[in-house]
Design a protein around this motif. Structure first.
Motif, mmCIF file in Angstrom:
data_model
loop_
_atom_site.group_PDB
_atom_site.id
_atom_site.type_symbol
_atom_site.label_atom_id
_atom_site.label_comp_id
_atom_site.label_asym_id
_atom_site.label_seq_id
_atom_site.Cartn_x
_atom_site.Cartn_y
_atom_site.Cartn_z
ATOM 1 N N GLU A 41 109.411 0.267 27.577
ATOM 2 C CA GLU A 41 108.772 0.938 26.448
ATOM 3 C C GLU A 41 107.337 0.460 26.247
ATOM 4 N N GLU A 42 107.122 -0.829 26.352
ATOM 5 C CA GLU A 42 105.773 -1.353 26.168
ATOM 6 C C GLU A 42 104.857 -0.973 27.327
ATOM 7 N N ALA A 43 105.417 -0.909 28.544
ATOM 8 C CA ALA A 43 104.595 -0.552 29.700
ATOM 9 C C ALA A 43 104.177 0.919 29.666
ATOM 10 N N VAL A 47 100.158 3.503 30.243
ATOM 11 C CA VAL A 47 99.901 4.418 31.365
ATOM 12 C C VAL A 47 99.928 5.859 30.857
ATOM 13 N N THR A 48 99.456 6.744 31.717
ATOM 14 C CA THR A 48 99.459 8.173 31.384
ATOM 15 C C THR A 48 100.822 8.777 31.692
ATOM 16 N N GLU A 49 100.992 10.040 31.310
ATOM 17 C CA GLU A 49 102.267 10.713 31.554
ATOM 18 C C GLU A 49 102.532 10.887 33.043
ATOM 19 N N ASP A 50 101.468 11.118 33.815
ATOM 20 C CA ASP A 50 101.660 11.278 35.259
ATOM 21 C C ASP A 50 102.133 9.974 35.902
ATOM 22 N N GLU A 51 101.700 8.863 35.357
ATOM 23 C CA GLU A 51 102.067 7.569 35.936
ATOM 24 C C GLU A 51 103.387 7.034 35.388
ATOM 25 N N SER A 52 103.906 7.677 34.362
ATOM 26 C CA SER A 52 105.122 7.160 33.729
ATOM 27 C C SER A 52 106.332 7.224 34.651
ATOM 28 N N ASN A 53 106.431 8.306 35.453
ATOM 29 C CA ASN A 53 107.575 8.415 36.365
ATOM 30 C C ASN A 53 107.563 7.299 37.406
ATOM 31 N N GLU A 54 106.381 7.044 37.933
ATOM 32 C CA GLU A 54 106.274 5.954 38.915
ATOM 33 C C GLU A 54 106.614 4.606 38.271
ATOM 34 N N LEU A 55 106.195 4.444 37.029
ATOM 35 C CA LEU A 55 106.489 3.192 36.327
ATOM 36 C C LEU A 55 107.989 3.012 36.125
ATOM 37 N N LYS A 56 108.666 4.097 35.744
ATOM 38 C CA LYS A 56 110.108 4.008 35.538
ATOM 39 C C LYS A 56 110.832 3.657 36.828
#
Length: 250
Positions: A41-43, A47-56
């Motif tokens: 959640e904090e990470a 990041v942007t929405e495009d990078e959120s999938n990669e982060l997950k």
């Protein structure tokens, strides 16, 4: 642990070690899940929405690695607890007491033979130590009596010698007083004689008399003094000889 003597003992006590282990494992899983959820959640806020999938995906991969290593350690811990921590000694039995129809543990367990032997050995050592202490006390008492006797003898000797020491000091003091009185008396006589001789010399010098020689005899020897010409009067030489004789007799 299933079907073992330990399991039967814990069942009689209404205890279940496996439930305890499972509860600990569930608490660990809940803690790990909460930690990764908070991290994700904090990470995502950074990041942007495009990078959120990669982060997950990255967080999920890290969680899988951590969870796998943690599961191995937890499995080892579970086996150790069930095989060592929750195992009763061989020959252990519960003594049942029928009170109101319920099975209760007795308050006190019977002491085994080893404990009795240890107690007996401790009693014997204590008895031996008591005897040794009594002997040491007797020896100490004897030494104390001997020391007191020696001290009394020393005091008696000192008391007996005290009058002699006092008399010796008193006699020495009296001797010193007598010697001082004698010395003062001789010095007074010598001073008087010297004054008389000086007066006589002055009178004779006025008349202009001269002396050629003087002979002086004393208890220590003879002194011969002569005057060949005018100079020191013979009377002064005689006075000097008298002074030496008086000083020698002191």
């Amino acid at each position: 642990m299933e079907g073992t003597e330990s399991e039967k003992v814990f069942e009689e006590l209404n205890l279940n070690p496996q439930l305890f282990v499972n509860e600990v494992i569930n608490r660990i899983d809940d803690t790990v899940d909460g930690a990764f959820e908070f991290f994700q959640e904090e990470a995502l806020k950074l990041v942007t929405e495009d990078e959120s999938n990669e982060l997950k995906k990255g967080v999920s991969s890290i969680r899988s690695v951590v969870q796998g290593a943690l599961d191995k350690q937890i499995n080892l811990w579970e086996k150790y607890c069930l095989r060592h921590c929750f195992v009763v000694p061989e020959g252990f039995t519960l003594h049942k007491a029928n009170t109101s129809g319920d099975s209760l543990m007795e308050d006190n367990l019977l002491a085994d033979a080893d404990l009795d032997d240890q107690l007996n050995s401790a009693r014997e050592k204590l008895h031996a130590a008591g005897k040794e202490s009594a002997e040491l006390q007797r020896e100490l008492h004897g030494l104390k009596l001997q020391n007191d006797l020696s001290q009394k003898n020393s005091e008696a000797v000192s008391e007996a010698l005290q009058p002699y020491e006092q008399n010796s000091v008193h006699e020495l003091f009296e001797e010193m007083v007598r010697a001082a009185a004698t010395l003062r008396e001789k010095l007074a006589k010598m001073n008087t004689k010297r004054r008389e001789e000086f007066e006589r010399i002055r009178k004779e010098q006025r008349k202009g008399e001269e002396f050629n020689a003087i002979t002086f005899d004393s208890t220590e020897g003879q002194y011969m003094m002569q005057q060949q010409s005018k100079g020191l009067p013979a009377v002064e030489l005689q006075l000097l000889g008298d002074f030496i004789a008086d000083f020698t007799n002191i």
